[in-house]
Design an enzyme around this catalytic site. Structure first.
Site, PDB file in Angstrom:
ATOM      1  N   LYS A 173      54.922  37.160  43.353  1.00  0.00           N
ATOM      2  CA  LYS A 173      53.962  36.580  44.285  1.00  0.00           C
ATOM      3  C   LYS A 173      52.765  36.034  43.509  1.00  0.00           C
ATOM      4  O   LYS A 173      51.921  36.783  43.027  1.00  0.00           O
ATOM      5  CB  LYS A 173      53.485  37.652  45.267  1.00  0.00           C
ATOM      6  CG  LYS A 173      52.560  37.078  46.304  1.00  0.00           C
ATOM      7  CD  LYS A 173      51.437  38.022  46.637  1.00  0.00           C
ATOM      8  CE  LYS A 173      50.415  37.362  47.517  1.00  0.00           C
ATOM      9  NZ  LYS A 173      49.799  36.158  46.937  1.00  0.00           N
ATOM     10  N   GLY A 226      44.734  41.759  39.158  1.00  0.00           N
ATOM     11  CA  GLY A 226      43.847  41.287  40.218  1.00  0.00           C
ATOM     12  C   GLY A 226      42.639  42.191  40.331  1.00  0.00           C
ATOM     13  O   GLY A 226      42.279  42.894  39.376  1.00  0.00           O
ATOM     14  N   THR A 230      42.094  45.843  45.245  1.00  0.00           N
ATOM     15  CA  THR A 230      43.507  45.594  45.570  1.00  0.00           C
ATOM     16  C   THR A 230      44.398  46.547  44.775  1.00  0.00           C
ATOM     17  O   THR A 230      45.391  47.071  45.295  1.00  0.00           O
ATOM     18  CB  THR A 230      43.890  44.128  45.259  1.00  0.00           C
ATOM     19  OG1 THR A 230      42.865  43.277  45.738  1.00  0.00           O
ATOM     20  CG2 THR A 230      45.208  43.743  45.902  1.00  0.00           C
ATOM     21  N   GLU A 248      46.480  45.777  35.963  1.00  0.00           N
ATOM     22  CA  GLU A 248      45.447  45.149  35.126  1.00  0.00           C
ATOM     23  C   GLU A 248      44.338  44.710  36.059  1.00  0.00           C
ATOM     24  O   GLU A 248      44.502  43.749  36.809  1.00  0.00           O
ATOM     25  CB  GLU A 248      46.022  43.931  34.391  1.00  0.00           C
ATOM     26  CG  GLU A 248      47.162  44.249  33.454  1.00  0.00           C
ATOM     27  CD  GLU A 248      46.791  45.247  32.383  1.00  0.00           C
ATOM     28  OE1 GLU A 248      45.604  45.310  32.005  1.00  0.00           O
ATOM     29  OE2 GLU A 248      47.685  45.993  31.952  1.00  0.00           O
ATOM     30  N   CYS A 282      39.168  37.990  33.002  1.00  0.00           N
ATOM     31  CA  CYS A 282      38.847  39.415  33.049  1.00  0.00           C
ATOM     32  C   CYS A 282      38.233  39.889  31.736  1.00  0.00           C
ATOM     33  O   CYS A 282      37.574  40.922  31.698  1.00  0.00           O
ATOM     34  CB  CYS A 282      40.073  40.235  33.419  1.00  0.00           C
ATOM     35  SG  CYS A 282      41.496  39.877  32.399  1.00  0.00           S
ATOM     36  N   GLU A 384      31.671  43.858  39.035  1.00  0.00           N
ATOM     37  CA  GLU A 384      32.282  42.654  38.463  1.00  0.00           C
ATOM     38  C   GLU A 384      31.881  41.433  39.285  1.00  0.00           C
ATOM     39  O   GLU A 384      32.124  41.388  40.493  1.00  0.00           O
ATOM     40  CB  GLU A 384      33.812  42.796  38.451  1.00  0.00           C
ATOM     41  CG  GLU A 384      34.470  41.643  37.710  1.00  0.00           C
ATOM     42  CD  GLU A 384      35.989  41.733  37.671  1.00  0.00           C
ATOM     43  OE1 GLU A 384      36.597  42.017  38.717  1.00  0.00           O
ATOM     44  OE2 GLU A 384      36.561  41.490  36.593  1.00  0.00           O
TER      45      GLU A 384
HETATM   46  O1  TXE Z   1      41.823  39.257  44.054  1.00  0.00           O
HETATM   47  P1  TXE Z   1      43.053  40.005  44.666  1.00  0.00           P
HETATM   48  P2  TXE Z   1      40.781  38.334  44.798  1.00  0.00           P
HETATM   49  C1  TXE Z   1      38.558  40.337  40.660  1.00  0.00           C
HETATM   50  C2  TXE Z   1      37.319  39.478  40.732  1.00  0.00           C
HETATM   51  C3  TXE Z   1      37.418  38.886  42.065  1.00  0.00           C
HETATM   52  C4  TXE Z   1      37.985  40.034  42.853  1.00  0.00           C
HETATM   53  C5  TXE Z   1      38.690  39.669  44.101  1.00  0.00           C
HETATM   54  O2  TXE Z   1      36.169  40.284  40.656  1.00  0.00           O
HETATM   55  O3  TXE Z   1      36.205  38.448  42.566  1.00  0.00           O
HETATM   56  O4  TXE Z   1      38.889  40.635  41.981  1.00  0.00           O
HETATM   57  O5  TXE Z   1      39.545  38.571  43.863  1.00  0.00           O
HETATM   58  C6  TXE Z   1      47.338  39.798  45.932  1.00  0.00           C
HETATM   59  N1  TXE Z   1      48.890  43.994  48.446  1.00  0.00           N
HETATM   60  N2  TXE Z   1      39.677  39.693  39.994  1.00  0.00           N
HETATM   61  O6  TXE Z   1      40.415  38.828  46.154  1.00  0.00           O
HETATM   62  O7  TXE Z   1      42.977  39.984  46.138  1.00  0.00           O
HETATM   63  C7  TXE Z   1      46.718  38.428  46.075  1.00  0.00           C
HETATM   64  O8  TXE Z   1      47.386  37.675  47.038  1.00  0.00           O
HETATM   65  C8  TXE Z   1      49.472  43.348  47.438  1.00  0.00           C
HETATM   66  C9  TXE Z   1      39.903  40.116  38.659  1.00  0.00           C
HETATM   67  O9  TXE Z   1      41.257  36.980  44.741  1.00  0.00           O
HETATM   68  O10 TXE Z   1      43.138  41.290  43.971  1.00  0.00           O
HETATM   69  C10 TXE Z   1      46.855  37.892  44.658  1.00  0.00           C
HETATM   70  O11 TXE Z   1      48.175  37.424  44.434  1.00  0.00           O
HETATM   71  N3  TXE Z   1      48.944  42.240  46.863  1.00  0.00           N
HETATM   72  C11 TXE Z   1      41.128  39.606  38.105  1.00  0.00           C
HETATM   73  C12 TXE Z   1      46.597  39.141  43.818  1.00  0.00           C
HETATM   74  O12 TXE Z   1      46.818  40.243  44.689  1.00  0.00           O
HETATM   75  C13 TXE Z   1      47.769  41.798  47.330  1.00  0.00           C
HETATM   76  C14 TXE Z   1      41.752  38.397  38.624  1.00  0.00           C
HETATM   77  C15 TXE Z   1      45.176  39.247  43.257  1.00  0.00           C
HETATM   78  O13 TXE Z   1      44.245  39.033  44.279  1.00  0.00           O
HETATM   79  C16 TXE Z   1      47.108  42.465  48.379  1.00  0.00           C
HETATM   80  C17 TXE Z   1      41.455  38.122  40.000  1.00  0.00           C
HETATM   81  C18 TXE Z   1      47.717  43.603  48.939  1.00  0.00           C
HETATM   82  N4  TXE Z   1      47.147  44.299  49.918  1.00  0.00           N
HETATM   83  C19 TXE Z   1      40.416  38.752  40.616  1.00  0.00           C
HETATM   84  N5  TXE Z   1      45.950  41.806  48.606  1.00  0.00           N
HETATM   85  C20 TXE Z   1      41.516  39.974  36.725  1.00  0.00           C
HETATM   86  N6  TXE Z   1      41.413  41.244  36.376  1.00  0.00           N
HETATM   87  O14 TXE Z   1      41.946  39.136  35.963  1.00  0.00           O
HETATM   88  C21 TXE Z   1      45.885  40.779  47.753  1.00  0.00           C
HETATM   89  N7  TXE Z   1      46.994  40.749  46.977  1.00  0.00           N
END
Ligand code: TXE
Length: 481
Positions: A173, A226, A230, A248, A282, A384
């Site tokens: 996904k 992510g 999450t 991660e 990140c 963050e």
């Molecule tokens: O990330 P999400 P978001 C951090 C950064 C950012 C914050 C939120 O601070 O502002 O996270 O970002 C999927 N079950 N990082 O909201 O939601 C989602 O569809 C399973 C750090 O965009 O965590 C996407 O494919 N999956 C970071 C993925 O999770 C779910 C990179 C990541 O999105 C889900 C990105 C659920 N319940 C954001 N909900 C890094 N460490 O590199 C969402 N997703």
């Protein structure tokens, strides 16, 4: 308007519910394509295709798996311009960055694991006169890979390559915020002759697609990159199901700059580690600690250099920063600038949205921002932000800066800048982080373990760590007497 398709059982497919969400170009703020709004039914279909493909793929000789993956890597390179343009449009990042980093790295990820699998050996333990053990490394079965929006194809391939190379089948996904290059990649999988069902890509919202992947009783491992929140949600569901988990998550990485550093190198690398990809990596260093004796000099030079950075549309080769990924994210990042002011911080530069001219006037642009005067334990220095916003703080001693550096819930990466070799090793060892760079940043050897401690995640990716994650060890003990 282009409609993105899912990729299931080797074929492009519309979502079963025929429902779509808008895909927004962050550089212009307009809708430019449609993303499948898939749900549990699509995930189930993907699981069925993966499950059907698994017996054949897991028995396919690794030489053949490697050959197919190498074809895929070559196809990414042959389509570099197209994929880079798609990534810049979908994500807002400068096109030149996508061309130089994102897409070449996607090809490297696949090539790396296509060849790593040829050298991956399992262990044997002989017990003097009683027995010999050997440990099989078996593919797990059907695994889930969930990736974010900041480095879309780069992080997508970083997960699926080791999963597939080691003989698993995948339900993947990509982020719904940046789905385009994963879609283009699914077309390349067809062109490369990847057998049906080995990789299945389902597009849609996190809870609707990532949710069913996480709760699926037969998907036995989840690799996720992510946000930390999450990650917690996924861990809560997956842990009682005894799924293997690689998480991660976020970071609040410290850059520690001692007075004896190579000033020019430290300054130019700090520019990159602060603002590359609009600070949406990140590994970006968002808390900059500078030894008091060079604090003013470093701060002034840093601000001066930052003022010269050009925030512009991603397709202009002069742009140093493009758009941030979405309007919601822009608002989140700017809300932290407001918070920093409330907490008593001084905005040395930036701190506001940038309005471009003409067709880009509705895009989501933020000026690179440096904030000083904040205590290490305030929210701005603890949470963050994930945008082009850094704080700068003076320190007096090693002990003090280590306390600051380690004083957050996160522990992903860190940098240390000094010409004192002993201090470099001493400080690095005491940092609570998965990765520390000394006198450099984001230098990546794909064989090294990648990941964080504390709220930055669980497990490591990269090299044989990833192949270990995507295989199940099975020890067999044979009596020799
Ligand atoms: O990330 P999400 P978001 C951090 C950064 C950012 C914050 C939120 O601070 O502002 O996270 O970002 C999927 N079950 N990082 O909201 O939601 C989602 O569809 C399973 C750090 O965009 O965590 C996407 O494919 N999956 C970071 C993925 O999770 C779910 C990179 C990541 O999105 C889900 C990105 C659920 N319940 C954001 N909900 C890094 N460490 O590199 C969402 N997703």
């Amino acid at each position: 308007m282009e409609k993105i398709a899912n990729y299931i059982g080797g074929k492009l497919a519309a979502p079963i519910g025929d429902s779509y969400i808008d895909n927004i170009d962050p550089s212009r703020g307009n809708i430019y394509s449609q993303i499948p709004s898939s749900d549990q039914l699509d995930v189930e279909q993907a699981y069925q295709a993966a499950s059907k493909a698994f017996p054949g793929w897991s028995k396919t000789p690794k030489e053949e798996r490697s050959r197919i993956l190498l074809r895929l890597a070559n196809l990414i390179e042959a389509n570099l311009d197209k994929l880079a343009a798609a990534e810049a449009l979908d994500n807002g990042k400068p096109l030149k960055l996508a061309k130089r980093v994102d897409i070449p790295r996607a090809a490297s990820n696949i090539r790396f694991f296509a060849t790593a699998i040829m050298h991956y050996a399992s262990e044997s333990h002989k017990m003097e006169s009683t027995a010999i053990n050997y440990t099989l490394r078996k593919p797990i079965g059907v695994v889930g890979c969930i990736s974010p929006w900041n480095l879309p194809l780069y992080l997508f391939t970083w997960k699926i390559a080791p999963a597939i190379a080691s003989g698993n089948c995948v339900v993947a996904k990509p982020s719904e915020v940046t789905p385009m290059t994963a879609y283009l990649f699914s077309k390349l999988c067809i062109e490369a002759g990847l057998p049906n069902g080995i990789l299945n890509i389902i597009h849609g919202l996190g809870p609707n697609v990532g949710g069913p992947i996480t709760t699926h009783p037969k998907i036995k491992a989840i690799s996720f990159t992510g946000g930390t929140e999450t990650g917690k949600t996924i861990a809560k569901i997956a842990a009682p199901m005894f799924k293997k988990l690689s998480l991660e998550l976020g970071g609040k990485n410290p850059n520690i700059i001692f007075a004896d550093c190579d000033f020019d190198k430290t300054l130019s690398t700090t520019m990159h580690s602060s603002f590359a990809n609009q600070g949406q990596i990140c590994l970006c260093g968002s808390r900059i600690f500078v030894e008091r004796s060079i604090y003013e000099k470093f701060k002034n030079a840093f601000v001066e250099k930052t003022n010269k950075l050009k925030v512009g549309n991603p397709f202009d080769s002069d742009s140093n920063l493009g758009a941030v990924v979405s309007e919601a994210h822009m608002k989140k990042v700017l809300s932290y600038v407001d918070l920093a002011k409330e907490e008593g911080g001084t905005i040395l530069t930036g701190g506001k949205q940038v309005k471009l001219e003409g067709e880009f006037s509705n895009g989501f642009y933020i000026a690179p921002t440096i904030i000083e005067g904040l205590p290490p334990n305030c929210r701005t220095n603890q949470e963050e932000i994930f945008g082009p916003v850094v704080t700068i703080t003076p320190f007096e001693s090693e002990e003090e800066v280590l306390r600051y550096a380690n004083g957050t819930v996160y522990g992903l990466s860190s940098t240390v800048w000094t010409s004192d070799l002993n201090r470099a090793h001493r400080v690095a060892e005491k940092l609570e982080a998965g990765i520390t760079w000394i006198n450099c940043w984001l230098v990546r050897d794909l064989r090294t373990p990648f990941g964080g401690v504390k709220a930055s995640g669980v497990g490591r990716e990269g090299g044989f760590e990833a192949l270990r994650f995507f295989t199940e060890p099975h020890n067999i003990c044979i009596s020799t007497n």
